[in-house]
Write a protein that holds these residues in place. Sequence first.
Motif, PDB file in Angstrom:
ATOM      1  N   ASN A   8       0.851  -1.176   0.000  1.00 54.99           N
ATOM      2  CA  ASN A   8       0.000   0.000   0.000  1.00 54.99           C
ATOM      3  C   ASN A   8       0.897   1.239   0.000  1.00 54.99           C
ATOM      4  O   ASN A   8       1.342   1.700   1.052  1.00 54.99           O
ATOM      5  CB  ASN A   8      -0.923  -0.005   1.228  1.00 54.99           C
ATOM      6  CG  ASN A   8      -1.980   1.085   1.173  1.00 54.99           C
ATOM      7  OD1 ASN A   8      -1.723   2.181   0.683  1.00 54.99           O
ATOM      8  ND2 ASN A   8      -3.170   0.784   1.675  1.00 54.99           N
ATOM      9  N   VAL A   9       1.173   1.766  -1.189  1.00 47.45           N
ATOM     10  CA  VAL A   9       2.124   2.866  -1.328  1.00 47.45           C
ATOM     11  C   VAL A   9       1.631   4.112  -0.599  1.00 47.45           C
ATOM     12  O   VAL A   9       2.395   4.802   0.085  1.00 47.45           O
ATOM     13  CB  VAL A   9       2.375   3.171  -2.820  1.00 47.45           C
ATOM     14  CG1 VAL A   9       3.252   4.407  -2.972  1.00 47.45           C
ATOM     15  CG2 VAL A   9       3.017   1.978  -3.505  1.00 47.45           C
ATOM     16  N   THR A  10       0.343   4.402  -0.738  1.00 48.56           N
ATOM     17  CA  THR A  10      -0.199   5.601  -0.108  1.00 48.56           C
ATOM     18  C   THR A  10      -0.035   5.558   1.401  1.00 48.56           C
ATOM     19  O   THR A  10       0.419   6.530   2.018  1.00 48.56           O
ATOM     20  CB  THR A  10      -1.686   5.762  -0.460  1.00 48.56           C
ATOM     21  OG1 THR A  10      -1.828   5.850  -1.875  1.00 48.56           O
ATOM     22  CG2 THR A  10      -2.261   7.015   0.186  1.00 48.56           C
ATOM     23  N   ARG A  11      -0.368   4.435   2.005  1.00 45.11           N
ATOM     24  CA  ARG A  11      -0.246   4.317   3.459  1.00 45.11           C
ATOM     25  C   ARG A  11       1.212   4.438   3.893  1.00 45.11           C
ATOM     26  O   ARG A  11       1.520   5.095   4.889  1.00 45.11           O
ATOM     27  CB  ARG A  11      -0.833   2.989   3.930  1.00 45.11           C
ATOM     28  CG  ARG A  11      -0.782   2.771   5.435  1.00 45.11           C
ATOM     29  CD  ARG A  11      -1.519   1.510   5.828  1.00 45.11           C
ATOM     30  NE  ARG A  11      -2.938   1.658   5.623  1.00 45.11           N
ATOM     31  CZ  ARG A  11      -3.793   2.079   6.558  1.00 45.11           C
ATOM     32  NH1 ARG A  11      -3.348   2.386   7.755  1.00 45.11           N
ATOM     33  NH2 ARG A  11      -5.072   2.179   6.300  1.00 45.11           N
ATOM     34  N   LEU A  13       3.652   6.096   2.370  1.00 42.30           N
ATOM     35  CA  LEU A  13       4.127   7.474   2.234  1.00 42.30           C
ATOM     36  C   LEU A  13       3.496   8.387   3.286  1.00 42.30           C
ATOM     37  O   LEU A  13       4.161   9.287   3.812  1.00 42.30           O
ATOM     38  CB  LEU A  13       3.828   7.992   0.826  1.00 42.30           C
ATOM     39  CG  LEU A  13       4.615   7.320  -0.299  1.00 42.30           C
ATOM     40  CD1 LEU A  13       4.171   7.859  -1.648  1.00 42.30           C
ATOM     41  CD2 LEU A  13       6.114   7.506  -0.115  1.00 42.30           C
ATOM     42  N   VAL A  14       2.223   8.172   3.592  1.00 46.90           N
ATOM     43  CA  VAL A  14       1.564   8.978   4.621  1.00 46.90           C
ATOM     44  C   VAL A  14       2.206   8.731   5.980  1.00 46.90           C
ATOM     45  O   VAL A  14       2.498   9.675   6.732  1.00 46.90           O
ATOM     46  CB  VAL A  14       0.055   8.679   4.657  1.00 46.90           C
ATOM     47  CG1 VAL A  14      -0.586   9.287   5.908  1.00 46.90           C
ATOM     48  CG2 VAL A  14      -0.628   9.232   3.409  1.00 46.90           C
ATOM     49  N   ARG A  15       2.448   7.467   6.302  1.00 46.49           N
ATOM     50  CA  ARG A  15       3.054   7.153   7.598  1.00 46.49           C
ATOM     51  C   ARG A  15       4.477   7.697   7.697  1.00 46.49           C
ATOM     52  O   ARG A  15       4.885   8.231   8.733  1.00 46.49           O
ATOM     53  CB  ARG A  15       3.039   5.635   7.833  1.00 46.49           C
ATOM     54  CG  ARG A  15       1.655   5.093   8.195  1.00 46.49           C
ATOM     55  CD  ARG A  15       1.677   3.579   8.399  1.00 46.49           C
ATOM     56  NE  ARG A  15       2.619   3.183   9.435  1.00 46.49           N
ATOM     57  CZ  ARG A  15       2.375   3.230  10.745  1.00 46.49           C
ATOM     58  NH1 ARG A  15       1.199   3.660  11.182  1.00 46.49           N
ATOM     59  NH2 ARG A  15       3.286   2.843  11.610  1.00 46.49           N
ATOM     60  N   LEU A  87      10.541   8.051  -1.449  1.00 47.18           N
ATOM     61  CA  LEU A  87       9.644   8.257  -2.589  1.00 47.18           C
ATOM     62  C   LEU A  87       9.910   7.238  -3.694  1.00 47.18           C
ATOM     63  O   LEU A  87       9.005   6.896  -4.455  1.00 47.18           O
ATOM     64  CB  LEU A  87       9.811   9.680  -3.136  1.00 47.18           C
ATOM     65  CG  LEU A  87       9.323  10.799  -2.222  1.00 47.18           C
ATOM     66  CD1 LEU A  87       9.709  12.160  -2.790  1.00 47.18           C
ATOM     67  CD2 LEU A  87       7.819  10.716  -2.015  1.00 47.18           C
ATOM     68  N   PHE A  91       7.612   2.420  -5.028  1.00 44.90           N
ATOM     69  CA  PHE A  91       7.260   2.249  -6.435  1.00 44.90           C
ATOM     70  C   PHE A  91       8.173   1.230  -7.112  1.00 44.90           C
ATOM     71  O   PHE A  91       7.739   0.467  -7.977  1.00 44.90           O
ATOM     72  CB  PHE A  91       7.322   3.604  -7.160  1.00 44.90           C
ATOM     73  CG  PHE A  91       6.301   4.582  -6.672  1.00 44.90           C
ATOM     74  CD1 PHE A  91       4.962   4.450  -7.024  1.00 44.90           C
ATOM     75  CD2 PHE A  91       6.661   5.616  -5.839  1.00 44.90           C
ATOM     76  CE1 PHE A  91       3.999   5.345  -6.573  1.00 44.90           C
ATOM     77  CE2 PHE A  91       5.713   6.517  -5.366  1.00 44.90           C
ATOM     78  CZ  PHE A  91       4.378   6.380  -5.732  1.00 44.90           C
ATOM     79  N   ARG A 305      -0.853   9.556  14.086  1.00 43.85           N
ATOM     80  CA  ARG A 305      -0.644   8.754  12.879  1.00 43.85           C
ATOM     81  C   ARG A 305      -1.109   7.321  13.081  1.00 43.85           C
ATOM     82  O   ARG A 305      -1.807   6.751  12.228  1.00 43.85           O
ATOM     83  CB  ARG A 305       0.841   8.764  12.498  1.00 43.85           C
ATOM     84  CG  ARG A 305       1.165   7.955  11.264  1.00 43.85           C
ATOM     85  CD  ARG A 305       2.642   7.644  11.166  1.00 43.85           C
ATOM     86  NE  ARG A 305       3.060   6.661  12.164  1.00 43.85           N
ATOM     87  CZ  ARG A 305       4.286   6.131  12.214  1.00 43.85           C
ATOM     88  NH1 ARG A 305       5.202   6.517  11.350  1.00 43.85           N
ATOM     89  NH2 ARG A 305       4.600   5.236  13.138  1.00 43.85           N
ATOM     90  N   PHE A 309      -3.830   6.144  10.716  1.00 46.43           N
ATOM     91  CA  PHE A 309      -3.287   5.251   9.682  1.00 46.43           C
ATOM     92  C   PHE A 309      -2.485   4.136  10.359  1.00 46.43           C
ATOM     93  O   PHE A 309      -1.255   4.119  10.277  1.00 46.43           O
ATOM     94  CB  PHE A 309      -2.400   6.027   8.710  1.00 46.43           C
ATOM     95  CG  PHE A 309      -3.083   7.181   8.045  1.00 46.43           C
ATOM     96  CD1 PHE A 309      -3.848   6.991   6.905  1.00 46.43           C
ATOM     97  CD2 PHE A 309      -2.962   8.463   8.563  1.00 46.43           C
ATOM     98  CE1 PHE A 309      -4.492   8.044   6.292  1.00 46.43           C
ATOM     99  CE2 PHE A 309      -3.597   9.539   7.963  1.00 46.43           C
ATOM    100  CZ  PHE A 309      -4.365   9.335   6.818  1.00 46.43           C
TER     101      PHE A 309
END
Length: 314
Positions: A8-11, A13-15, A87, A91, A305, A309
């Motif tokens: 889960n890339v979004t999670r 990066l957010v964390r 970053l 990916f 956080r 998340f």
Amino acid sequence: LRRHGKINVTRFLVRRGLKIYPAYFVFIGYLILVPTAKVLASGGEGFATLAEQWRMYWPNLLFLQNYVGSNPAGHTWTLAVEEHFYLLLPFALVALVATDRIRLLGPLCLLAVPVLLLSLRGLSVWSGDPFAEKMAATHLRLDALLFGVGIRSIAEYLPERFAAARRWRHWLVPIGLFLWSFNFWIEPNTVFVRTFGLLFNYLGSAAFLLAACQTRAEDFGRAARYVSPLAASVAWIGFYSYTIYLWHVTAMGIVGREVGLRMLSLQGGPSALTWLVSAAAACAAAIVVGVLASKLIEWPMLRLRDRWFPSRLS
């Protein structure tokens, strides 16, 4: 990846962002606003000072300080490299998973990337590239972080090979010290240090990492009772290491200078005692300020956080 079959890339990066950004942006805000406040307090033009500070620090706000500008917060170039790594990594992992080549992660990180970036550093020095002077650019330093990823991939996909390193655990620390020694006795900023020296530096760190992973409490025998408190104190500093890293230059500069001036006035001139007291006070200040910043900013944000998340590993 092992538990859920995907990343889960979004999670991720957010964390990572909620770990890094709050404490970092408070630190950069301090560097911008304190000089402005001093000018205002002395009756100067605050807006002009603020505009000047903005021109100096805007690359730091975008983590471009290792490519753009003079980076007045000099030590934060390492954080820019780390941010670019965060970053890139998820990916890259997604691409390897999608093409069913995730097992190539080890060879890529442990062999291909080190050879490529060593060659890039050599080419950069040979061509007179401006980035070769400080070796702070991400494309010249990313191999150290990816080497750690490679070690982790060996532990994941070739556990028997990773476990076999235990028989070498007694040699790993001397090997690490030997690899680090090249950067001690060779003149700094030479071609060797900026190319192979950086390679040997993270290979030495990798040896220490493997030694730590392969060493158990019973390996120390009777000495374990003395090793454990030392390890606990080092781990305590490591617990607050991020905010100590952010503030250490500022805290050490202010406290070291003030204590040094007072010692000079008391002793009437420089001495070894002046240096020792100033150095001790500066190091203590860096730790204290880092711990306070962590308790006031970093850890409250991490609690939020983890509530908003939560980790998918928990």
